[in-house]
Design a protein around this motif. Structure first.
Motif: not given
Length: 213
Positions: A94-99, A114-118, A140-148
């Motif tokens: 997962h990524g991170s962003r600051t506000v 809170r960040g969650v890996d995909g 085949d390659s597919a993201v089955t759960r997107k990261p938060v």
């Protein structure tokens, strides 16, 4: 008693029974020498071995070439080939962003989300020969759960320079005196100021709840 026999050579042989002299061969047949006896050699039956003319032992068989009993080499067994489908899962970081948050004191940080890996799902076709993996092909390659994405709030509000025991603002210092008085500071305040906590600077001399009035 006498009898007459006809010989195959055309002469007559006279013979007598007991007491008669030996019969005498007459004609050309009496002059002929007996023919030598010829021993007939028996021919071996098919499949039988011939016997040696002297010892009677069978003659050795003649060699007809390479032995017909040579065994052909045994062929190797065919390899066992299997194809399988294999599914693997790998994490997606997962990524991170600051506000910026002006309602928070400067320098303070709070995690708002809170960040969650995909999860990425990979599907392969695997080839196995005699129990050994020889090939692995990605199907085949597919993201089955997107990261938060993690969100962090960072405060920008300047830290207060006012003493929380007074209102309006009385500066924070080693000592504060009323402006125009006899105090020597180093900080001064122009009143009146209301005491809402402890009168740590002794500004409310008459104890009416207000200082420098």
């Amino acid at each position: 008693m006498s009898f007459v026999l006809m010989c195959c050579a055309g002469g007559t042989i006279l013979g007598a029974l007991a007491g008669d002299p030996d019969p005498v061969r007459t004609g050309t047949a009496a002059d002929e020498q007996p023919a030598p006896a010829i021993a007939a050699t028996a021919q071996p039956a098919p499949g039988e071995s011939t016997a040696d003319s002297v010892g009677g032992e069978p003659a050795p068989a003649e060699s007809t070439g390479p032995s017909d009993t040579t065994l052909s080499p045994t062929s190797a067994p065919s390899p066992v080939v299997q194809k399988r489908t294999v599914v693997e899962k790998k994490p997606v970081r997962h990524g991170s962003r600051t506000v910026k948050d002006s309602s928070m004191a400067e320098g303070k940080r709070v995690v708002r989300t809170r960040g969650v890996d995909g999860v990425r799902t990979l599907t392969y076709q695997v080839t196995v020969i005699d129990g050994v993996q020889t090939e692995k092909e990605l199907l085949d390659s597919a993201v089955t759960r997107k990261p938060v994405t993690e969100v962090v709030a960072e405060g920008t509000k300047p830290a207060s320079r006012c003493d929380p025991n007074y209102t309006p603002c009385v500066p924070i210092a080693s000592d504060v005196d009323c402006a125009g008085g006899s105090g020597d500071g180093p900080a001064y305040v122009t009143g009146p100021v209301k005491v809402i906590g402890a009168d740590i600077y002794d500004l409310d001399r008459d104890n009416d709840g207000y200082g420098c009035d």
